[in-house]
Each structure stands twice: as C-alpha cells, then as structure tokens.
Enzyme design. Structure first.
Site, PDB file in Angstrom:
ATOM      1  N   ASP A 169      -3.165   1.112  10.240  1.00  0.00           N
ATOM      2  CA  ASP A 169      -4.332   0.354  10.746  1.00  0.00           C
ATOM      3  C   ASP A 169      -4.969   0.859  11.927  1.00  0.00           C
ATOM      4  O   ASP A 169      -6.196   0.864  12.011  1.00  0.00           O
ATOM      5  CB  ASP A 169      -3.497  -0.956  11.077  1.00  0.00           C
ATOM      6  CG  ASP A 169      -3.354  -1.603   9.907  1.00  0.00           C
ATOM      7  OD1 ASP A 169      -4.055  -1.881   8.765  1.00  0.00           O
ATOM      8  OD2 ASP A 169      -1.941  -2.036   9.555  1.00  0.00           O
ATOM      9  N   TYR A 170      -4.221   1.413  13.083  1.00  0.00           N
ATOM     10  CA  TYR A 170      -4.727   1.922  14.051  1.00  0.00           C
ATOM     11  C   TYR A 170      -5.620   3.026  13.858  1.00  0.00           C
ATOM     12  O   TYR A 170      -6.565   3.371  14.431  1.00  0.00           O
ATOM     13  CB  TYR A 170      -3.911   1.820  15.221  1.00  0.00           C
ATOM     14  CG  TYR A 170      -3.329   0.556  16.026  1.00  0.00           C
ATOM     15  CD1 TYR A 170      -4.368  -0.007  16.925  1.00  0.00           C
ATOM     16  CD2 TYR A 170      -2.186   0.092  15.304  1.00  0.00           C
ATOM     17  CE1 TYR A 170      -3.981  -1.469  17.303  1.00  0.00           C
ATOM     18  CE2 TYR A 170      -1.692  -1.201  16.232  1.00  0.00           C
ATOM     19  CZ  TYR A 170      -2.670  -1.979  17.045  1.00  0.00           C
ATOM     20  OH  TYR A 170      -2.223  -2.894  17.364  1.00  0.00           O
TER      21      TYR A 170
END
Length: 399
Positions: A169-170
C-alpha cells in the site's frame, strides 16, 4: 517563507484506507490542497483501524495531515452531482473503488473528462482497470502475494511470510504521487484538454521492482525460492549477531566493498583465495563465507563493530527498533520524526517530510481533520453554496 512545490494544485481524494490516501498525503506535504471525501457519519475506514488511544485512531494524523475533510454520500444523486462539480474545479482526482463503481454511480472517467478535460484521474485497485482479474477485491497483503514478493520471504524450510505492515500500500502511494506530478507536468506542457486517466494496480508496484526475478526466469528458467537476506545477489550479506547480543545487517554488493570488509577483518588473505576473491565465486561458497563473517562478528561488540566497519566504508547497520529510532541522532538531525499539536491527544509525533527540498521544502500546515470539519469551507468557497443550502444537505444526509 518559501512556497511549496505544489502550491495551487487542487486534489480531490475519494479514496480510503492506505495506498491512495498515502499518495495524496505526500502531495499535501508539498503544498497541494487535498479535499478528502468521506462517508457521512462513518468517515474513512482508516478512522476505525488501530492502534487507538482513548478511541482516537493513532494512524490517522500521519496519513491525513494537510487534508480537508468533506463528507459526501456518493450513493445519492445529489452527492454524485456535488462530486462532479468539485471535479470541474480540481486538477487531480484520486480514487480506489473497485473498477466500475464510479461508472455505476454516473461519475466514471468518461463523464468526468467531459466535465473537465484537464482532469487527471488516478485510479488505484488491486489488479487494475483491465484484465480478467479487474473485478476482484484487492488489498495490499494479497496483492503482495500476487506480485511474487511474498513467495521469496522467509526461510526455505518454513511457509512464506507476509510483510508485517502494509508495504505494498505504501509503495503504491509513492507511485500515486509520482503519477500525479508526472501527469501534471505533461498536462501543463501540452495543449488544452490534456488530462488523462492513470491506472495503477497494487500488485504491479511491487512487481516492477522484481526485474531480477524476470531476468533470471527468462534467461535461466530458474524459480527463485525463499531465503533470507540478499541470497543469490551478493556474498557475504545477511543478518549477524555481535558479541554483546545485538543484531546487525551487512551487505557487500560489490567487490570493492568486500575488499574493504576483508581489510577491516584483517583477512586480506581472502582476496587471494580462489573461493572468495570475486562476488561470483563467493556466491558459490556462500555458506562458508557467511560462517567466516559470523565468527568474526561474534568477537566484536556492536558499537566497536560499527566504528570499525564505518571507518573502512563497509555498508552495515544495527537493526533498530522504534525506541532506538526515537533516540537516534541521525533521525533527530534529519527531522525524521516531528511533533504536532492534536486537539485531543495533545502533542503527538508523526513521520517527517520526505524528500527535503532545498528551496521549496514541504511542511505540515494542519493536523488531520475531524470528520466533515471542512464541509462549509469547501462547499461555500469552491462551489458557492449558501449556509442554508449546506444545512439542508446535512439534514438530508447528503453531507
């Protein structure tokens, strides 16, 4: 005070959780105006994800600073109409619904492009807007597995290990910010109507980093298996324990760095040994090479080791926990952790601004907003709604 690089850029963030919102918070750190659309009464799902303190979500300040919160029910026609009006006023719209959702609500890319031909629409989903998997639900941890990354993590005699936090996600959030500024540059250097749709699949952002896997399978037909550290890339590399019981990570990705290590160990004889004198031959004798380094490491305390290898230019680092990080002088010197004022928690710490611009540095201009905190401001200043109209929308649950 110097301006910020993205001052004047307006972003409509219609996304939830981590990946896409992290992209927008990076843009916000460098001056973009971020209007975060949230469901009335509920807000972003991340508001309900731990850790908590006194019912306060502790991740929220780090992922939602420099944003304005606008509540808007996109299940209603009026909510979608307001979204369209906002889309006509912004440069970028970021969303991460399952593909087809905005189209079902009448706010897909074709419709928004008609309203605002300059709009950049960044769409984040598990598997992208195309392909046989496009309709599958997508979250970061399954996407990490799909990318090939999880298969490599852990030890060969145990099951694959997922990252202990939302790594994909990051990483995807960084791609979101990259896509935004790249798209803006192209749009602003081109003729009118040069907005476009940008399609990002979660799994692709990690797979893009796997060129070694692609090359190895393509040219050798090899399926790389699980192994800790940089197995198969360079030797010696890995995690080692010092005499006083601390863990460190060492890597010698080039023969030059290995030469420095050999000198630091007072083992320059290794540079003449047919088993160790180049990386390619060391990889063939990796277990023996690691054992030599491991035995030597156990003769040194951590601080002594850091000083010695540092003096010789060998890439090594202690493995830090978060308490170590809070007390580390390098983190302090770089303002990697900054302190903010929270309306209920008081002083809180969040990660600092990255990267560091010399002339136009980023900044935290406001703490993460409460749900719907900026409804009046956004609707009145951007769309011209009166107080009575805003009150009516609130009473009817549109905002």
């Amino acid at each position: 005070m110097a301006g910020t690089p993205l001052e004047g850029v307006k972003v409509l963030d219609v996304s939830t959780m981590i990946a896409a919102p992290y992209g927008s918070v990076l843009l916000g750190d460098f001056g973009a105006e971020i209007i975060k659309v949230e469901m009335p009464g509920k807000g972003d799902t991340l508001r309900h994800v731990g850790p908590f303190k006194e019912d306060e979500p502790l991740r929220w300040p780090g992922l939602s600073r420099n944003k304005k919160s606008l509540t808007l029910d996109l299940h209603t026609k009026e909510g979608v109409d307001i979204l369209k009006k906002l889309a006509s006023e912004v440069d970028i719209l970021i969303e991460n619904f399952r593909p087809g959702t905005l189209e079902k609500w009448g706010a897909g890319y074709d419709e928004l492009k008609r309203i605002n031909p300059e709009l950049l629409m960044i769409r984040v989903s598990g598997y992208g807007q195309t392909g046989p998997y496009k309709d599958k639900a997508g979250f970061g941890t399954p996407a990490t597995a799909f990318s090939g990354f999880t298969y490599l993590q852990g030890f060969s005699d145990r099951h694959p290990v997922s990252p202990s936090f939302s790594l994909t996600d990051y990483i995807t959030g960084v791609y979101v910010a990259f896509a935004a500024v790249t798209g803006l540059y192209h749009r602003d250097m081109s003729e009118k109507g040069s907005g476009q749709m940008i399609d990002i699949a979660l799994y692709e952002t990690v797979f893009r980093m796997m060129e070694f896997l692609v090359a190895e399978f393509d040219q050798h037909g090899k399926v790389r298996e699980r192994a800790p550290g940089l197995s198969g890339h360079s030797s010696p590399a890995g995690t080692f324990m010092t005499k006083d019981g601390h863990w460190v990570v060492l890597v010698t990705s080039t023969d030059t760095t290995f030469n420095r290590l050999a000198k630091a160990m007072d083992r320059e004889d290794l540079l003449e040994d047919d088993r160790y004198y180049t990386n390619s031959v060391r990889l063939q004798h990796d277990a023996q090479m690691k054992q030599i380094v491991e035995d030597w490491m156990k003769t040194k305390d951590r601080d002594e080791l850091m000083d010695l290898l540092g003096d010789h230019g060998v890439p090594v680092s202690p493995i830090l926990n978060i308490q170590d990080i809070f007390n580390n002088p390098q983190y302090q010197a770089r303002d990697n952790i900054i302190e903010l004022e929270h309306p209920r928690l008081g002083k809180i710490k969040t990660p600092g601004i990255v990267p560091k611009f010399e002339k136009t540095p980023g900044s935290v201009r406001n703490i993460s907003p409460d749900l719907g905190e900026n409804n009046n401001e956004v609707l009145s200043s951007m769309l011209g709604y009166t107080e009575e109209e805003i009150s009516d929308l609130k009473e009817r649950g549109v905002i």
